[in-house]
Design an enzyme around this catalytic site. Sequence first.
Site, mmCIF file in Angstrom:
data_model
loop_
_atom_site.group_PDB
_atom_site.id
_atom_site.type_symbol
_atom_site.label_atom_id
_atom_site.label_comp_id
_atom_site.label_asym_id
_atom_site.label_seq_id
_atom_site.Cartn_x
_atom_site.Cartn_y
_atom_site.Cartn_z
ATOM 1 N N TRP A 136 0.816 -1.228 0.000
ATOM 2 C CA TRP A 136 0.000 0.000 0.000
ATOM 3 C C TRP A 136 0.846 1.274 0.000
ATOM 4 C CZ3 TRP A 136 -4.696 -0.819 3.891
ATOM 5 C CH2 TRP A 136 -5.491 -1.868 3.405
ATOM 6 N N GLY B 58 1.746 -2.518 -6.250
ATOM 7 C CA GLY B 58 1.633 -1.225 -5.572
ATOM 8 C C GLY B 58 0.297 -0.582 -5.886
ATOM 9 N N GLY B 59 0.284 0.288 -6.898
ATOM 10 C CA GLY B 59 -0.916 1.071 -7.234
ATOM 11 C C GLY B 59 -2.179 0.235 -7.355
ATOM 12 N N GLY C 107 5.528 2.096 -10.623
ATOM 13 C CA GLY C 107 4.664 3.280 -10.624
ATOM 14 C C GLY C 107 4.765 4.108 -11.887
ATOM 15 N N GLU D 105 11.790 -6.292 -8.765
ATOM 16 C CA GLU D 105 11.071 -5.102 -9.204
ATOM 17 C C GLU D 105 12.027 -4.167 -9.939
ATOM 18 O OE1 GLU D 105 7.412 -4.382 -6.464
ATOM 19 O OE2 GLU D 105 9.157 -3.500 -5.515
ATOM 20 N N SER E 79 4.239 -1.946 -11.988
ATOM 21 C CA SER E 79 3.093 -1.716 -12.877
ATOM 22 C C SER E 79 2.378 -3.002 -13.292
ATOM 23 C CB SER E 79 3.528 -0.925 -14.112
ATOM 24 O OG SER E 79 4.048 0.319 -13.715
HETATM 25 P P1 PGA Z 1 3.471 -0.526 -8.669
HETATM 26 O O1 PGA Z 1 4.446 -0.730 -7.413
HETATM 27 O O2 PGA Z 1 2.667 -1.792 -8.798
HETATM 28 O O3 PGA Z 1 2.637 0.658 -8.295
HETATM 29 O O4 PGA Z 1 4.331 -0.278 -9.837
HETATM 30 C C1 PGA Z 1 5.040 -1.940 -7.144
HETATM 31 C C2 PGA Z 1 5.908 -1.832 -5.902
HETATM 32 O O5 PGA Z 1 6.565 -0.816 -5.699
HETATM 33 O O6 PGA Z 1 5.940 -2.757 -5.096
#
Ligand code: PGA
Length: 641
Positions: A398, A623-624, A562, A556, A602
Amino acid sequence: MKKLAVNIARLILAVAFILSGFVKAVDPLGTQYKIQDYLVAMGLGRLIPDFMTLSASVLLSTIEFILGICLLFAIRRRMVSKIVLVLMTAMTLLTLWLALTDPISDCGCFGDALVLTNWQTFWKNIVLLTAAVIVWRYPLLMPRLIGETNQWIVMNYSGVFILLVIAGRSLYTLPQFDFRPYHVGTDLRQGWQRMMEGEDSPYAEFFMELADEGEDITENVLNREGYTFLLVSPHLEQADDSQLDALNQIYEYSLDNGYPFYCLTASTEKGINHWRNITGAEYPFCNTDDITLKTIIRSNPGLLLLKDGVIIRKWSHNNLPDEQDLTGELETSELGQLPSDTVATKILWILTWFVLPLVLLTLADRLWAWSGWLRKRNNNPLNKEKVIMRKKIVAGNWKMNMNLQDGIALAKELNETLKADKPNCGVVICTPFIHLASIAQFLDQDIIGLGAENCADKEKGAFTGEVSAEMVKSTGAQYVILGHSERREYYKETPEILKEKVLLAQKNGLKVIFCIGESLAEREAGKQNEVVKAELEGSVFNLSEEDFRKIVIAYEPIWAIGTGKTATAEQAEEIHAYIRSIIAEKYGNAVAEDTTILYGGSCKASNAPELFAKPDIDGGLIGGASLKCADFKGIIDAWKK
Ligand code: PGA
């Protein structure tokens, strides 16, 4: 260790509740009398009508029995453990009061089956209360015996059994198990004689005194060879008079065959005369102590048959012997002998009709769950490609989003959604520290694991603003993300710092999701493999094989986080395969094959199926797209495609 303690506590409570509920349900009238004793002791005396105390008795036994069954099967673990704790707290306080003031000599917890003194009861309750606290603290450590979909069958079946088959039948006829000193087979003559010889005996209050003449005929009746009928009614004014014909028939039968017939009651002359008027009774009436009469038979009126001073039959007014039963002499008829159903046959009956169906249901349920698991494994093309069954995980990160209220709402929504539509993979949500304790309260951690996004590199002490691994663990969380690129970049977390964090997290029993990944410049320079290798070597390759096996890796690429730019499935697979190969080099193939490696950056519902289909990608760190239930669920469902 903790799990063992919880399950021992669970077993102790389950057995105590089931037994206590059962013996109370076997004798609802006995339990009612006990409740009335309590009310008298509390000064509420006769204020509460009989039908209410009887309902309370049946309700209490049913609730106790069902709670015991729920604990045994681990059904609705959180709710049940809370109710049990509240109940045990109330009971312990009540029994402390009883022990201190001593208004009643026996608590009645186990009916007449097991009579305890007030202090014994109090200490028993302290043990049970301790067990209730342990179970309440860690309810989810009790493994379920039966799948959630079939739990209602166990609960309803147990409810019907205890309410109708045990309590209902006992009220309509007589208790199926008789723990009192007047059960079938009791030699009253012997018991009474022992009492006369000055021995301690439960028959001290048993006497028969002819109502009209006042003569005590106890000895005559008990010493008589042959059969005697005793109609027992503590209070004739309250006796059920629907079976008068049957009673009169039995009386006539006794006259015809020369068997004495007496009515034992504690009623006054007025009550006796009233009964004589409505029934035309001609049999003699004897005065007896009313508590003794209530103890002798749980039916008003009830009928007893003595043979040579031994109780050989007992009937409730609802199932008196009829004309067909009463032909010929008792010496030669079945009625005149001790019944053939012994305690052992009754227990066998319960085992066959209650325990066995539940055992079979549990076995069928487990078999079904196991075969479902096999079917899924065989039908899922992803699994055919990946012969090795390493754990698939979709984890949400989150980050610094969501205030407490919004976070709780999202976690609740996710919890309900995934409970209704079970995921095919492990699901974890990692939230800001302040959310953890609140969310841990209601999250079903069998379905959704809970984790933090970071923890301190120090154990404890003067580190203002930091949150230790132990603190994270104490909220009920099980996971922690470490090494996220945002922490490496903005908070300058070095491999050495992360190494400390990993050690502390593991020491405190947290599962680490360890992030690695290269920047855009590093990728453009073709250095991605070098970077991820250095990150692993710097912080987790120092671990023993056993500890490394507990780590989940998240690859990642920083340039994809993001940004909306995802690594292509091929790019991701290539580096995942590389990561697995260096794990194999360090720890061997078996460990590498078992290590879960997530992709992050992403990742969304639209690209997740393609990414997850790759043999070395075992899920995602999101993340998002983890901030909305529907988006996150879309990614989780990629494992169902
Ligand atoms: P994202 O972030 O899915 O928003 O790209 C992933 C993360 O930082 O764990």
